[in-house]
Every structure is written in structure tokens, then in C-alpha cells.
Design a protein around this motif. Structure first.
Motif, PDB file in Angstrom:
ATOM      1  N   ASN A 133       0.824  -1.211   0.000  1.00 22.45           N
ATOM      2  CA  ASN A 133       0.000   0.000   0.000  1.00 22.45           C
ATOM      3  C   ASN A 133       0.857   1.261   0.000  1.00 22.45           C
ATOM      4  O   ASN A 133       0.536   2.247  -0.677  1.00 22.45           O
ATOM      5  CB  ASN A 133      -0.925  -0.003   1.218  1.00 22.45           C
ATOM      6  CG  ASN A 133      -1.998  -1.061   1.127  1.00 22.45           C
ATOM      7  OD1 ASN A 133      -2.376  -1.481   0.035  1.00 22.45           O
ATOM      8  ND2 ASN A 133      -2.493  -1.519   2.270  1.00 22.45           N
ATOM      9  N   GLN A 136       2.244   1.882  -3.416  1.00 23.87           N
ATOM     10  CA  GLN A 136       1.227   2.459  -4.292  1.00 23.87           C
ATOM     11  C   GLN A 136       1.031   3.947  -3.998  1.00 23.87           C
ATOM     12  O   GLN A 136       0.920   4.754  -4.912  1.00 23.87           O
ATOM     13  CB  GLN A 136      -0.099   1.710  -4.114  1.00 23.87           C
ATOM     14  CG  GLN A 136      -0.078   0.271  -4.610  1.00 23.87           C
ATOM     15  CD  GLN A 136       0.229   0.189  -6.099  1.00 23.87           C
ATOM     16  OE1 GLN A 136       1.297  -0.241  -6.511  1.00 23.87           O
ATOM     17  NE2 GLN A 136      -0.720   0.618  -6.920  1.00 23.87           N
ATOM     18  N   GLN A 137       1.011   4.300  -2.716  1.00 27.79           N
ATOM     19  CA  GLN A 137       0.788   5.690  -2.327  1.00 27.79           C
ATOM     20  C   GLN A 137       1.971   6.589  -2.680  1.00 27.79           C
ATOM     21  O   GLN A 137       1.794   7.789  -2.901  1.00 27.79           O
ATOM     22  CB  GLN A 137       0.519   5.764  -0.820  1.00 27.79           C
ATOM     23  CG  GLN A 137      -0.766   5.063  -0.387  1.00 27.79           C
ATOM     24  CD  GLN A 137      -0.833   4.862   1.106  1.00 27.79           C
ATOM     25  OE1 GLN A 137       0.011   5.381   1.855  1.00 27.79           O
ATOM     26  NE2 GLN A 137      -1.824   4.108   1.573  1.00 27.79           N
ATOM     27  N   GLN A 139       4.158   6.035  -5.269  1.00 30.76           N
ATOM     28  CA  GLN A 139       4.687   5.633  -6.566  1.00 30.76           C
ATOM     29  C   GLN A 139       5.341   6.798  -7.313  1.00 30.76           C
ATOM     30  O   GLN A 139       6.399   6.630  -7.931  1.00 30.76           O
ATOM     31  CB  GLN A 139       3.586   5.009  -7.430  1.00 30.76           C
ATOM     32  CG  GLN A 139       4.125   4.391  -8.698  1.00 30.76           C
ATOM     33  CD  GLN A 139       3.215   3.337  -9.278  1.00 30.76           C
ATOM     34  OE1 GLN A 139       3.187   3.181 -10.480  1.00 30.76           O
ATOM     35  NE2 GLN A 139       2.484   2.606  -8.449  1.00 30.76           N
ATOM     36  N   SER A 179       6.301  -4.359 -12.359  1.00 35.67           N
ATOM     37  CA  SER A 179       5.233  -3.739 -11.571  1.00 35.67           C
ATOM     38  C   SER A 179       5.380  -2.233 -11.443  1.00 35.67           C
ATOM     39  O   SER A 179       4.442  -1.555 -11.016  1.00 35.67           O
ATOM     40  CB  SER A 179       5.205  -4.358 -10.162  1.00 35.67           C
ATOM     41  OG  SER A 179       6.400  -4.046  -9.446  1.00 35.67           O
ATOM     42  N   ASN A 183       4.594   1.078 -15.593  1.00 37.00           N
ATOM     43  CA  ASN A 183       3.536   2.045 -15.278  1.00 37.00           C
ATOM     44  C   ASN A 183       3.904   3.470 -15.686  1.00 37.00           C
ATOM     45  O   ASN A 183       3.060   4.371 -15.615  1.00 37.00           O
ATOM     46  CB  ASN A 183       3.231   2.024 -13.774  1.00 37.00           C
ATOM     47  CG  ASN A 183       2.577   0.721 -13.339  1.00 37.00           C
ATOM     48  OD1 ASN A 183       1.994   0.019 -14.146  1.00 37.00           O
ATOM     49  ND2 ASN A 183       2.693   0.415 -12.056  1.00 37.00           N
TER      50      ASN A 183
END
Length: 425
Positions: A133, A136-137, A139, A179, A183
Motif C-alpha cells: 500500500n 502504491q501511495q 509511486q 510492476s 507504469n
């Protein structure tokens, strides 16, 4: 790049510093000063726990990314080179130190011999989920961190093997190539290098990122005169009882007054045989260490950066010549370079959210090792043995490498080693 340099330089005196750089370059050669190494027990303690933390963290990522989230020891052994563990330490022995992280089970091979497998405990799964998490926060922040690493290089490209050596220190995901990088196709691209390796190339130069940590903190760390002249000084502290000779103190004082060249600008105007050039090299590694979560990395991780960073031979000597900026810890049978200014005792002054999660993980490792030494997990292992022996699965991977015995006290003697199965079904 130069647009930012001259645009910002009007305000902070950097342009003037560059002009002064040519003058200093003629006046100051590379002074033959060698400062002694003094043991710093506080920073050694910071480094000491990093090896096991890194190895366990990588193993957790590997196990979690598997389809069954449970892998046999021979599969995990294929990643041993990434873990940084001593060669004489069996991987299975290391994993069994932390039974509150790695849950051991086994299956029977075609010959009826038990094969150790390892999955993750609920506590480990919870922390890994929290780490995911946070990734993700953060990134975009991690993207910029990787951008800045590539911006330090001459050609804005690095081999993946070099980034792999730094990914743990920089907080990149274990599988960052898939991953994370994919992106951000507007920033990164995979390229084929002249030596046929795969590299990562930066596609977009961001002037906003081309500001070093030292430049960011000018108002807090520098006096007004140095800011105007562009002679930015590095924060310096020494191990207690260091004892700097007068000659060295005078040299260091003069060296700090030399012009500072940003690591994000070209050094083509500098003579590599001068202290001015050395100050830029110090600035490069000062910035590189600031890109890491714990403001430290193993010395060998930067040894192959000479070409990409366009540095002279024996460039890592700056770590030894400037012990007030860098500390070289010799713990864990390796040399780890630590940025002194980043620590107050053993505490990081600026904690990244990922570093906080790693601290929780380190505490979990300590607890598991302590509980194991007290025999907390022995009874649980014995009670699960009968049920585990009735399990059998079919392994589709095949190998011809023989297995060797592990010297640990486990009952699974045949497959306690780091070797793979000899005859999987």
C-alpha cells in the motif's frame, strides 16, 4: 539542463561559482591528504541489522509473488545471490531463524523423502500488504527517485543489473521492472546496451528534479557568503575522539570553500586531478546516498558506476578521504558507506514510510529469533510433523543437481541443504 543552471544561478550565485571554479582549478591540485579510519560503534549498530533485514525482505517478496505463496527450499536457493548472506550459511538455516516470518511445511518427493517448503506467517503477510500500500501511495515519489538516479549518469541509462544492486536501498519493488517501470512509459524505456545487456533509459529530463539535496538545504545549512559564491559546504561530523590534525583541518577548511558543482551538471570543465573535481565526486555520492531509504549502501554496489557516472579511476577513495561526510562500516563482512549527516545517533533524521515498515519488520525478526531461542516454536513444529508427513504434491520443475545435507537440527536431513531436488516427480 543548462537552462535550469543559469536560470537558477542568478539567484543563488551558482554561475559565479562556476566562474570561480576555473580559477580554483588552476590554484588547487589534488592534495595528498589521508585521514584515518576510526570505528563508530553507533553507525556500526545501524548497519549490523541490515543484512538479515534485506535477505528476509527479499525472501518474503519472492514467496509472496509465487502462485501458491509457498516455495520449496531449492527454488528459494536460486535467488541466494541477491540476499547477501555469508557463503558458509545454509539458506534453510537462515530461514529457520525466523519462524514467526517463515512457516515451514514439506511434501514428499517420488522417493518418499520430505522436502522443506516455506510460506509466510499472518504477521509477515500483514506487513507485506502494508508495504504494498505504501508503494502504491508513494509511486510518484519513487518514480522521481529512479529518475534522479538515471539523471546522475552521463547517458541517462543504467544496466538493469546495476539498478538491481540498488533497488533494495532505494525502496523499489522487488519486481520493479514489471510492476513499476511499465507504469511510467513516458519516463522510462528498456534498451539494448552495446555489451548486449538490457538497460533502463530515462526518456524525459525534468529540470525540477535536477536540484541536489545540498542545494535544497542551502538556506538551512549554508551561510549567505557561500551561497552567493557557489562554494557550498557539506555537513561534517566525526566519530567521537577522532582527533583531526591541524594540517588536515586547514586543508578541509579550504576544501569546503571550493566551488560546488551540482552532480546533475556536466563536469567536462573540471580537471580530474584537482580538489575541485573531487568535491564534485563527493557531491555525486552525497546525492546518491540521499536517494536511498537508509542513506547507506554497500561499497561494492557503487564500484561499477564509474563508467555510467563518468568518474575517474579509484573514485571510491573519496569515502576514505572524507570520513566526516561518509562513514565506512566494516560490519557484516563487507564495507557499507553511510551518510553521517542523515543520522542522530542510530535514528534516521528523515524517515521514509517504507523505512518505518522495515523497522516494524526488523522488530518482528528480533522477536522471532528470541522466541525461537526460548523454544516457543519447537512444540508447534513437533505437533505439526505427523500431519505434514501425510502431504504430498507433484513438482513439475526438474533438475539434475544433487542435494547436500544441512547442518541444522531439522529432521528433514535430505533436503535441508540449499540444493534442489534430485528426482522430483
Amino acid at each position: 539542463m543548462f537552462r535550469w543552471l543559469f536560470g537558477k544561478g542568478r539567484n543563488c550565485g551558482i554561475v559565479h561559482g562556476f566562474q570561480q571554479g576555473y580559477i580554483y582549478q588552476q590554484k588547487f591540485g589534488l592534495v595528498n591528504i589521508k585521514l584515518k579510519w576510526v570505528k563508530d560503534r553507533t553507525l556500526d549498530a545501524v548497519v549490523a541489522g541490515q543484512r538479515d533485514l534485506k535477505a528476509a525482505g527479499i525472501l518474503v517478496s519472492i514467496i509472496y509473488s509465487s502462485s501458491e505463496r509457498c516455495l520449496p527450499i531449492y527454488h528459494l536457493s536460486r535467488h541466494r545471490g541477491q540476499l547477501g548472506l555469508p557463503q558458509d550459511l545454509k539458506l534453510s538455516t537462515f530461514i529457520r531463524r525466523y519462524p514467526n516470518i517463515f512457516v515451514e511445511s514439506h511434501f514428499l518427493d517420488s522417493g518418499g523423502s520430505p522436502v522443506p517448503c516455506f510460506s509466510l506467517s499472518p504477521e509477515a503477510l500483514k506487513l507485506h500488504s502494508e508495504e504494498f500500500n505504501i508503494l502504491q501511495q508513494n509511486q510518484l515519489e519513487l518514480r522521481d527517485r529512479l529518475c534522479k538516479l538515471l539523471m546522475l549518469t552521463r547517458d541517462r541509462v543504467l544496466p538493469l543489473q546495476t539498478i538491481d544492486q540498488l533497488k533494495w536501498d532505494m525502496g523499489l519493488p522487488f519486481d520493479y521492472q514489471h510492476s513499476f517501470v511499465l507504469n511510467h512509459p513516458e519516463r522510462f524505456s528498456f534498451v539494448r546496451l552495446p555489451d548486449d545487456r538490457v538497460g533502463l533509459k530515462l526518456l524525459f529530463w525534468d529540470d525540477k528534479l535536477a536540484i541536489s539535496e545540498l542545494q535544497k538545504n542551502t538556506s538551512l545549512q549554508q551561510n549567505e557568503e557561500d551561497i552567493k559564491s557557489g562554494s557550498l559546504a557539506f555537513p561534517i561530523s566525526f566519530t567521537r575522539g577522532f582527533g583531526l590534525k591541524r594540517k588536515c583541518m586547514e586543508w578541509l577548511k579550504e576544501w569546503q570553500k571550493l566551488p560546488y558543482t551540482s552532480p546533475y551538471t556536466s563536469d567536462s570543465h573540471l580537471d580530474p586531478r584537482t580538489d575541485v573535481s573531487e568535491k564534485r565526486i563527493v557531491g555525486v555520492f552525497h546525492e546518491l546516498l540521499h536517494l536511498t531509504l537508509h542513506k547507506q549502501t554497500e561499497r561494492k554496489n557503487v564500484s561499477n558506476l564509474r563508467g555510467p557516472l563518468a568518474l575517474p579511476q579509484k573514485f571510491t577513495k573519496v569515502f576514505e578521504r572524507h570520513p566526516g561526510i561518509f562513514y565506512i562500516s566494516k560490519k557484516n563482512d563487507t564495507q557499507t558507506v553511510v551518510l553521517r549527516e542523515a543520522y542522530n545517533g542510530q535514528e534516521l533524521l528523515q524517515n521514509h514510510p517504507l523505512a518505518n515498515i522495515r523497522e516494524e519488520f526488523a522488530n518482528l525478526l528480533k522477536k522471532g529469533m528470541l522466541d525461537r531461542s526460548r523454544g516457543v516454536y519447537k512444540k508447534r513444529t513437533d505437533s505439526n510433523l505427523g500431519e505434514g508427513l501425510r502431504k504430498e504434491v507433484c513438482i513439475t520443475e526438474k533438475t539434475n543437481q544433487p542435494s547436500s545435507q544441512d547442518e541444522s537440527d531439522s529432521m528433514f536431513s535430505e533436503y535441508d541443504s540449499d540444493g534442489p531436488l534430485q528426482n522430483p516427480c
